[in-house]
Design an enzyme around this catalytic site. Structure first.
Site, short mmCIF file in Angstrom:
data_model
loop_
_atom_site.label_atom_id
_atom_site.label_comp_id
_atom_site.label_asym_id
_atom_site.label_seq_id
_atom_site.Cartn_x
_atom_site.Cartn_y
_atom_site.Cartn_z
N SER A 144 46.19 40.40 40.09
CA SER A 144 45.07 41.32 39.88
C SER A 144 45.56 42.48 39.04
O SER A 144 46.77 42.77 38.98
CB SER A 144 44.58 41.83 41.24
OG SER A 144 43.68 42.91 41.09
N TYR A 157 46.62 46.10 49.65
CA TYR A 157 46.25 45.20 48.55
C TYR A 157 47.16 45.43 47.35
O TYR A 157 47.65 44.47 46.74
CB TYR A 157 44.78 45.43 48.18
CG TYR A 157 44.24 44.36 47.26
CD1 TYR A 157 44.04 43.06 47.73
CD2 TYR A 157 43.91 44.65 45.94
CE1 TYR A 157 43.54 42.08 46.89
CE2 TYR A 157 43.42 43.68 45.09
CZ TYR A 157 43.22 42.39 45.57
OH TYR A 157 42.73 41.41 44.73
#
Length: 241
Positions: A144, A157
């Site tokens: 990501s 995350y």
């Protein structure tokens, strides 16, 4: 250009979102696809829809597997090889997110994020190294932009995706001597069900799952002398406005 016909791919977390979009793109390139989920029903239903969607003779199968377990990933690889005789492509896509201040983030949320997003990526390649060396295959992780850009409320995350980015780059250096190609794709905003989102027309400005699927196809078809090892991809615009 590499031909993909009769290749075999294993996609973790392939029942919806990015994993499903990649599966759609691959099956239309005549790649046989195995998708995994913690739920066998979900995996089999998604595979059924892929087979209905397919415009080729390629086949999709659904498997129950949990990326947090190395043994579960080994069993998934074993099933793929039993079904199709080999394994050419592994897409480590399964992931989740818990967001909030470090003051509020629980240990359980931290553990689930790291175990799924990062340890799951480790388990996926450890389970498939031998199979990919046999076929001189391709291992692709879905990281990501959060794997290079940190933000408030993203400690778990960010940690998982920073880890995926670094892990994948090191694995690339480990495995390219065997003819195994390794890349990580780092998307920005994608129209998926991630973090409770319900995709609709307001998501039209975002990257679409088929866009990631097309990118994977492009990587797989690239001349083997060239390896885009880390790919950042983001929407062309920041919103519908």
């Amino acid at each position: 250009m590499e031909t993909l016909q009769n290749k075999v791919a294993l996609i973790t977390g392939g029942t919806k979102g990015i994993g499903y979009g990649i599966a759609q793109s691959l099956i239309n390139q005549r790649v046989n696809v195995a998708i995994t989920s913690r739920s066998l029903d979900a995996a089999e239903e998604a595979a059924k829809q892929l087979n209905l969607y397919s415009k080729t003779s390629a086949k999709a199968v659904g498997l129950k597997a949990d990326v947090r377990s190395l043994e579960s990933q080994k069993q998934a690889v074993k099933q793929v090889k039993y079904q199709f005789g080999k394994l050419d492509i592994v897409i480590a896509n399964a992931g989740l997110g818990h967001f909030g201040s470090i003051e509020d983030l629980t240990k359980e949320q931290w553990d689930e994020t790291i175990d799924t997003n990062l340890t799951g990526v480790f388990n996926s390649i450890k389970a498939s190294i031998d199979a990919l060396k046999e076929t001189k295959g391709y291992y692709i992780t879905i990281s990501s932009l959060a794997g290079t850009n940190f933000f408030a409320g993203g400690s778990a995350y960010n940690a998982s995706k920073f880890g995926v980015t670094g892990f994948t780059q090191a694995v690339m250096l480990d495995l390219r001597q065997y003819g195994v190609k390794v890349s990580t794709i780092m998307p920005g905003s994608v129209s998926t069900y991630f973090n409770g989102n319900e995709p609709d027309e307001s998501d039209a400005w975002k990257i679409q799952i088929e866009d990631i699927g097309e990118l994977v196809v492009d990587l797989l078809k690239m001349n083997p002398r060239t390896l885009p090892s880390k790919i950042e991809v983001r929407p062309s615009k920041t919103s519908n406005k």
